[in-house]
Write a protein that holds these residues in place. Structure first.
Motif, PDB file in Angstrom:
ATOM      1  N   MET A   1      31.591  45.864  44.733  1.00 29.67           N
ATOM      2  CA  MET A   1      32.757  46.194  43.888  1.00 29.67           C
ATOM      3  C   MET A   1      33.159  44.957  43.076  1.00 29.67           C
ATOM      4  SD  MET A   1      35.005  48.276  42.799  1.00 29.67           S
ATOM      5  CE  MET A   1      34.723  49.661  43.906  1.00 29.67           C
ATOM      6  N   HIS A   2      33.356  45.145  41.790  1.00 31.23           N
ATOM      7  CA  HIS A   2      33.698  44.006  40.945  1.00 31.23           C
ATOM      8  C   HIS A   2      35.136  43.565  41.178  1.00 31.23           C
ATOM      9  CE1 HIS A   2      35.081  47.374  38.279  1.00 31.23           C
ATOM     10  NE2 HIS A   2      36.109  46.563  38.152  1.00 31.23           N
ATOM     11  N   ASP A   3      35.422  42.367  40.774  1.00 28.19           N
ATOM     12  CA  ASP A   3      36.769  41.815  40.857  1.00 28.19           C
ATOM     13  C   ASP A   3      37.536  42.251  39.605  1.00 28.19           C
ATOM     14  OD1 ASP A   3      39.077  40.372  40.912  1.00 28.19           O
ATOM     15  OD2 ASP A   3      38.126  38.404  41.058  1.00 28.19           O
ATOM     16  N   PRO A   4      38.622  43.045  39.764  1.00 30.36           N
ATOM     17  CA  PRO A   4      39.341  43.533  38.579  1.00 30.36           C
ATOM     18  C   PRO A   4      40.021  42.430  37.790  1.00 30.36           C
ATOM     19  CG  PRO A   4      40.556  44.048  40.581  1.00 30.36           C
ATOM     20  CD  PRO A   4      39.218  43.534  41.011  1.00 30.36           C
ATOM     21  N   GLU A   5      40.106  41.239  38.378  1.00 29.54           N
ATOM     22  CA  GLU A   5      40.704  40.135  37.638  1.00 29.54           C
ATOM     23  C   GLU A   5      39.726  39.527  36.627  1.00 29.54           C
ATOM     24  OE1 GLU A   5      43.716  39.037  37.585  1.00 29.54           O
ATOM     25  OE2 GLU A   5      44.534  40.284  39.173  1.00 29.54           O
ATOM     26  N   THR A   6      38.428  39.741  36.843  1.00 29.66           N
ATOM     27  CA  THR A   6      37.457  39.085  35.974  1.00 29.66           C
ATOM     28  C   THR A   6      36.593  40.054  35.175  1.00 29.66           C
ATOM     29  OG1 THR A   6      35.868  38.988  37.801  1.00 29.66           O
ATOM     30  CG2 THR A   6      37.298  37.078  37.484  1.00 29.66           C
ATOM     31  N   VAL A   7      36.563  41.325  35.566  1.00 27.04           N
ATOM     32  CA  VAL A   7      35.760  42.319  34.860  1.00 27.04           C
ATOM     33  C   VAL A   7      36.665  43.439  34.395  1.00 27.04           C
ATOM     34  CG1 VAL A   7      33.844  43.956  34.994  1.00 27.04           C
ATOM     35  CG2 VAL A   7      33.741  41.801  36.277  1.00 27.04           C
ATOM     36  N   TRP A   8      36.678  43.680  33.099  1.00 28.08           N
ATOM     37  CA  TRP A   8      37.525  44.753  32.580  1.00 28.08           C
ATOM     38  C   TRP A   8      36.893  45.385  31.354  1.00 28.08           C
ATOM     39  CZ3 TRP A   8      38.820  42.711  27.814  1.00 28.08           C
ATOM     40  CH2 TRP A   8      38.990  41.320  27.719  1.00 28.08           C
ATOM     41  N   ASP A   9      37.325  46.607  31.077  1.00 25.53           N
ATOM     42  CA  ASP A   9      36.848  47.342  29.914  1.00 25.53           C
ATOM     43  C   ASP A   9      37.858  47.218  28.786  1.00 25.53           C
ATOM     44  OD1 ASP A   9      34.632  48.277  31.276  1.00 25.53           O
ATOM     45  OD2 ASP A   9      35.661  50.078  31.968  1.00 25.53           O
ATOM     46  N   PHE A  10      37.380  47.443  27.568  1.00 25.78           N
ATOM     47  CA  PHE A  10      38.274  47.476  26.416  1.00 25.78           C
ATOM     48  C   PHE A  10      37.707  48.479  25.431  1.00 25.78           C
ATOM     49  CE2 PHE A  10      40.082  46.223  22.366  1.00 25.78           C
ATOM     50  CZ  PHE A  10      41.391  45.944  22.702  1.00 25.78           C
TER      51      PHE A  10
END
Length: 410
Positions: A1-10
């Motif tokens: 599971m990715h870290d939501p603090e460092t991987v995000w969509d836009f």
């Protein structure tokens, strides 16, 4: 599971065309996409003002145009179904939405679902609908906003009213992004002061809530995929859009209300609305919007007025968790923080919003919108069910907390 603090969509609309007289390039854009026929989705009142004709002035004479003007405020299922029937009758290459958020929402859904035969509510998340994914469509969708506030031209969502249930629900999918958003501030010049004020406060609320949402993992936090969109809380990218939107709207809304022909103010409002829309459709919203939905469902109050009446009370509740953010908001709205403590900085942000509301004629509190003390427990319970919005609020809220915020906003 990715870290939501460092991987995000836009994500955002495929293409944005912005500027004074941008609508005069609509014809070129239609021709470039090989469009031979278009269904224009709008409302009767707007068409009577001549704004729709102005927006379509560059459309080639040989392009077949059919106008559907059956959109109503807070469109219910039957409005969407009527628009889909109109599309089925003419089988257009493109859907062109011209108007406020309601017209743009109906246009987006019509374009996305024109080739399907499913019931509209099947695309709404459970328990109201079936949560079916919105399909990809070959129908081109253009969005031309005539208000500066809803952000619908840069949003992957549409709101559907269910009057019999006193409820508003949403359809959300990346396939609801317009293929082209054409934002021409001149299309907003004739907007009445009251609608300028309400839509402007909606845009400001979008920006403030996007800037203060918390970061979270949407896959863990939101149960159903159709409710996720690309929300996941604020990021460095959404912060940039939101802060610029707050500054633009704070510096131009009162001017646009007082003088609708102030083109510079109209331009800043239009740009602020677009930026706020991009910010909140990626970062998500918070308690202000969640609390507004049951009020509007029961009292049929204008959305922008409702969120404006709630916003200062929600800001005060949230400030203890995000003093730095609310302090920045206060400064962006022109408030000095010299000598202010963290708590005072948060309070000054709320005061700045209250002052702006007073200056542009927004009703002072929910009581003026027909909300009474006895309504609060029921409204709080309904709000507590809207977790897709509450999950991003910077401070966790219980039903008791919601009752306190509603009471403060009276």
């Amino acid at each position: 599971m990715h870290d939501p603090e460092t991987v995000w969509d836009f994500a955002m609309a495929d293409q944005l065309k912005f500027g004074l007289e941008a609508s005069t390039e609509l014809g070129d854009e239609l021709e470039a996409r090989g469009v031979d026929s278009a269904l224009v989705v709008t409302d009767e009142q707007l068409r009577e003002t001549g704004v729709v004709e102005d927006a379509l002035s560059s459309v080639p004479a040989d392009l077949e145009v059919t106008i559907f003007e059956g959109v109503e405020p807070d469109p219910a299922v039957d409005v969407y179904e009527s628009a889909l029937e109109a599309a089925a009758d003419v089988d257009p290459d493109a859907i062109v939405g011209v108007g406020g958020g309601s017209s743009l929402d109906v246009a987006k859904v019509t374009g996305a679902l024109a080739d399907t035969d499913r019931d509209l509510l099947e695309y709404v998340a459970p328990p109201i609908g079936g949560g079916e994914p919105v399909p990809a469509s070959e129908t081109v969708v253009f969005a031309l906003p005539t208000t500066a506030g809803t952000g619908a031209e840069s949003s992957p969502a549409a709101v559907v009213s269910l009057p019999d249930r006193e409820l508003k629900v949403g359809i959300s999918s990346r396939h609801l992004y317009p293929d082209l958003a054409v934002v021409d501030p001149l299309l907003t010049v004739s907007l009445p002061p009251s609608i300028t004020a309400a839509s402007g406060m909606d845009a400001l609320t979008h920006a403030i809530e996007a800037y203060t949402t918390r970061r979270y993992d949407t896959k863990k936090s939101v149960e159903h995929a159709s409710e996720r969109a690309n929300y996941g809380g604020r990021t460095a990218m959404t912060d940039m859009y939101a802060k610029q939107a707050i500054e633009l709207i704070g510096g131009s809304l009162q001017r646009a209300v007082n003088n609708g022909e102030d083109v510079e103010a109209r331009r800043d409002m239009a740009l602020g609305s677009v930026l706020a829309g991009i910010a909140f459709t990626n970062a998500g919203l918070g308690a202000t919007h969640a609390m507004a939905y049951p009020i509007a469902g029961e009292n049929h109050t204008p959305h922008g007025v409702t969120v404006a009446a709630l916003l200062p009370s929600v800001m005060r509740y949230n400030a203890s968790t995000a003093y730095d953010r609310y302090g920045t908001i206060a400064e962006l709205l022109g408030e000095s923080l010299e000598g202010a403590s963290d708590r005072e900085a948060g309070e000054r942000a709320a005061i700045a919003v209250e002052s702006l509301c007073a200056d542009i004629g927004i009703p002072d509190g929910l009581a003026e919108l027909g909300v009474e003390d006895d309504d609060i427990p029921r409204l709080a319970e309904k709000t507590a069910e809207i977790q897709r919005l509450l999950i991003g609020n910077p401070r966790r809220v219980t039903t008791d907390d919601l009752e306190s915020i509603f009471a403060d906003a009276l």
